[in-house]
Scaffold this active site. Structure first.
Site, PDB file in Angstrom:
ATOM      1  N   GLU A 101     -14.305  23.303  36.067  1.00 32.81           N
ATOM      2  CA  GLU A 101     -13.098  23.852  36.673  1.00 32.81           C
ATOM      3  C   GLU A 101     -13.221  25.366  36.829  1.00 32.81           C
ATOM      4  O   GLU A 101     -13.825  26.048  36.002  1.00 32.81           O
ATOM      5  CB  GLU A 101     -11.881  23.464  35.830  1.00 32.81           C
ATOM      6  CG  GLU A 101     -11.708  21.946  35.842  1.00 32.81           C
ATOM      7  CD  GLU A 101     -10.449  21.453  35.150  1.00 32.81           C
ATOM      8  OE1 GLU A 101      -9.870  20.483  35.657  1.00 32.81           O
ATOM      9  OE2 GLU A 101     -10.039  22.016  34.126  1.00 32.81           O
ATOM     10  N   CYS A 114     -11.739  32.954  37.238  1.00 28.84           N
ATOM     11  CA  CYS A 114     -12.232  32.547  35.925  1.00 28.84           C
ATOM     12  C   CYS A 114     -13.313  31.495  36.158  1.00 28.84           C
ATOM     13  O   CYS A 114     -13.048  30.413  36.678  1.00 28.84           O
ATOM     14  CB  CYS A 114     -11.056  31.998  35.109  1.00 28.84           C
ATOM     15  SG  CYS A 114     -11.519  31.416  33.483  1.00 28.84           S
ATOM     16  N   CYS A 121     -18.945  22.219  26.611  1.00 27.02           N
ATOM     17  CA  CYS A 121     -19.302  23.315  25.712  1.00 27.02           C
ATOM     18  C   CYS A 121     -19.906  22.724  24.451  1.00 27.02           C
ATOM     19  O   CYS A 121     -19.440  21.696  23.954  1.00 27.02           O
ATOM     20  CB  CYS A 121     -18.072  24.146  25.362  1.00 27.02           C
ATOM     21  SG  CYS A 121     -18.486  25.665  24.458  1.00 27.02           S
ATOM     22  N   CYS A 125     -15.030  24.886  18.844  1.00 31.10           N
ATOM     23  CA  CYS A 125     -13.847  25.633  18.404  1.00 31.10           C
ATOM     24  C   CYS A 125     -12.670  24.661  18.322  1.00 31.10           C
ATOM     25  O   CYS A 125     -12.402  23.914  19.272  1.00 31.10           O
ATOM     26  CB  CYS A 125     -13.561  26.783  19.358  1.00 31.10           C
ATOM     27  SG  CYS A 125     -14.944  27.938  19.481  1.00 31.10           S
ATOM     28  N   CYS A 128      -9.692  24.462  21.123  1.00 31.73           N
ATOM     29  CA  CYS A 128     -10.034  24.547  22.552  1.00 31.73           C
ATOM     30  C   CYS A 128     -10.282  23.156  23.111  1.00 31.73           C
ATOM     31  O   CYS A 128     -11.049  22.374  22.548  1.00 31.73           O
ATOM     32  CB  CYS A 128     -11.282  25.408  22.727  1.00 31.73           C
ATOM     33  SG  CYS A 128     -11.820  25.528  24.449  1.00 31.73           S
ATOM     34  N   CYS A 344      -5.945  29.294  29.466  1.00 33.41           N
ATOM     35  CA  CYS A 344      -7.089  29.413  28.549  1.00 33.41           C
ATOM     36  C   CYS A 344      -7.207  28.184  27.667  1.00 33.41           C
ATOM     37  O   CYS A 344      -6.232  27.742  27.072  1.00 33.41           O
ATOM     38  CB  CYS A 344      -6.901  30.591  27.597  1.00 33.41           C
ATOM     39  SG  CYS A 344      -6.721  32.144  28.402  1.00 33.41           S
TER      40      CYS A 344
HETATM   41  N1  SAH Z   1     -16.978  30.366  25.098  1.00 28.86           N
HETATM   42  C1  SAH Z   1     -16.509  31.646  25.558  1.00 28.86           C
HETATM   43  C2  SAH Z   1     -15.853  31.560  26.921  1.00 28.86           C
HETATM   44  C3  SAH Z   1     -14.565  30.774  26.958  1.00 28.86           C
HETATM   45  S1  SAH Z   1     -13.294  31.904  27.246  1.00 28.86           S
HETATM   46  C4  SAH Z   1     -15.612  32.247  24.508  1.00 28.86           C
HETATM   47  O1  SAH Z   1     -15.345  31.594  23.521  1.00 28.86           O
HETATM   48  O2  SAH Z   1     -15.227  33.407  24.636  1.00 28.86           O
HETATM   49  C5  SAH Z   1     -11.859  31.029  26.952  1.00 28.86           C
HETATM   50  C6  SAH Z   1     -10.917  31.816  26.062  1.00 28.86           C
HETATM   51  O3  SAH Z   1      -9.753  31.019  25.829  1.00 28.86           O
HETATM   52  C7  SAH Z   1     -11.559  32.084  24.706  1.00 28.86           C
HETATM   53  O4  SAH Z   1     -11.099  33.275  24.179  1.00 28.86           O
HETATM   54  C8  SAH Z   1     -10.999  30.917  23.926  1.00 28.86           C
HETATM   55  O5  SAH Z   1     -11.101  31.148  22.561  1.00 28.86           O
HETATM   56  C9  SAH Z   1      -9.580  30.847  24.426  1.00 28.86           C
HETATM   57  N2  SAH Z   1      -8.963  29.545  24.191  1.00 28.86           N
HETATM   58  C10 SAH Z   1      -9.576  28.364  23.978  1.00 28.86           C
HETATM   59  N3  SAH Z   1      -8.673  27.382  23.775  1.00 28.86           N
HETATM   60  C11 SAH Z   1      -7.466  27.943  23.871  1.00 28.86           C
HETATM   61  C12 SAH Z   1      -6.138  27.428  23.797  1.00 28.86           C
HETATM   62  N4  SAH Z   1      -5.916  26.138  23.592  1.00 28.86           N
HETATM   63  N5  SAH Z   1      -5.123  28.293  23.960  1.00 28.86           N
HETATM   64  C13 SAH Z   1      -5.366  29.611  24.210  1.00 28.86           C
HETATM   65  N6  SAH Z   1      -6.593  30.144  24.306  1.00 28.86           N
HETATM   66  C14 SAH Z   1      -7.631  29.324  24.130  1.00 28.86           C
END
Ligand code: SAH
Length: 370
Positions: A101, A114, A121, A125, A128, A344
């Protein structure tokens, strides 16, 4: 011709897979002058021309060679969802059937894309939703720059993308070479000509790759921090076990010295009762003391089966005030595209999981009787 000879024909070279340096080497290998590279870049990224026959400043014989052996093949947009706030999410289909996406976020004075770097991935985490999809593979250069190409085609000439954030699906620094090559194209004057301040790579903290990036490419850096202590970060961002905060902060300090913004942006997702107390805020201030920082607080975006809740608005403000009062520039990220799951951590695509993580999750669930 039987099928054995048909399949023996070498695959066409996708010219979206090369940055300027790569194209120069390619043309020199054909006995052409290196400047053919900038001519081709201009046709593709500035004129939007992918038909070699229309590239009239290339010699007829070179055009003939390119038609026979090469292609300019971006992936394909197969679905589009438009949110009430103007955010647009595209499902982008790769030639192998996986989907990622890409999200377009228009604002008054800028237009941000974005971009995804991997199908799924490999990091896990806990907050996420991309992580729940498992991992299939790295995207190629053409599939990464192709997202910008498609977005720009879709938007037309009157709306230019001004900023790119590598914050879609995947961990960009685990697809290092392809991401760097694609970012070179984003910043190339003959590509999209974006300033290095307007191309941001976001990482969960792959420390050796952050140090390597510092040597080869000059873009803005965002780090997904999310916790002020190793104990909590190990749980939320498990790659922290491998690269703990001391090493991460050292890498950030080094990157900030030469990076185009002279600071690191730290992303911090606000999870109710998990990482949002005043003590956490104070610990964060202490952690960031020697790193030129900006902090971006991200209200947690829920997804099906997520086990967290977003912090209350009041707690987010209190948390921000602690950072502000300590002199740290802190913003609260306005959640965009929530009604189409484009915010995000909500990007999922269609991932043929090879990590078998969903099976592991199911079996862990079974152990705990859920
Ligand atoms: N893997 C990289 C790129 C992904 S960026 C990284 O971790 O930075 C996506 C951003 O959204 C990251 O900061 C991630 O931690 C955040 N994110 C992931 N899941 C989320 C959620 N459910 N709510 C808000 N932010 C989230």
């Amino acid at each position: 011709m039987n099928s054995a000879t048909a399949s023996a024909k070498p695959a066409l070279i996708n010219l979206l897979d090369f940055d300027r340096k790569g194209l120069q080497a390619f043309f020199v290998g054909l006995g052409e002058k290196p400047f053919r590279a900038t001519q081709l870049l201009k046709w593709i990224y500035q004129e939007g021309v992918t038909d070699f026959d229309q590239m009239t400043n290339l010699s007829k014989s070179l055009r003939g060679y390119l038609i026979e052996n090469c292609r300019i093949a971006p992936p394909e947009i197969v679905a589009e969802q438009l949110a009430s706030d103007g955010t647009c999410k595209w499902a982008v289909q790769m030639h192998c059937g996986n989907r990622v996406e890409t999200v377009y976020i228009p604002e008054e004075r800028r237009a941000t894309l974005c971009v995804s770097s991997q199908v799924g991935c490999a990091l896990a985490c806990s907050f996420c939703s991309t992580a729940q999809q498992g991992f299939n593979r790295n995207l190629s250069v053409g599939e990464i720059i192709g997202q910008l190409y498609l977005a720009q085609q879709r938007l037309g000439a009157e709306r230019r993308i001004t900023n790119v954030v590598m914050m879609g699906m995947g961990e960009p620094l685990l697809n290092f070479d392809n991401v760097v090559t694609a970012m070179n194209l984003m910043m190339d004057d003959f590509g999209y000509g974006l300033s290095k301040r307007r191309v941001t790579i976001s990482t969960s903290g792959v420390v050796p790759a952050m140090n390597r990036l510092n040597e080869v490419c000059d873009v803005s850096m965002a780090v997904s921090l999310h916790a002020p202590s190793d104990e909590l970060r190990n749980e939320l961002v498990p790659i922290n076990v491998k690269y703990p905060l001391k090493e991460l902060m050292e890498a950030c300090r080094e990157y900030a010295k030469t990076g185009p913004r002279k600071h690191i942006t730290f992303e911090y997702v606000m999870l109710d009762g998990i990482n949002d107390s005043i003590q956490d805020a104070n610990a964060l201030v202490k952690l960031l003391k020697n790193v030129p920082s900006k902090v971006n607080l991200i209200p947690f975006n829920p997804f099906p089966q997520s086990r967290y809740r977003c912090s209350s608005a009041a707690n987010i403000l209190k948390f921000r005030d602690v950072l502000h009062n300590a002199g740290i520039v802190t913003t609260i990220r306005r959640t965009r595209g929530e009604d189409i799951d484009a915010a995000c951590g909500q990007l999922v695509g269609q991932v043929k999981d090879k990590s078998r993580r969903h099976l592991k999750l199911q079996s862990v669930g079974a152990l705990h009787g859920v």
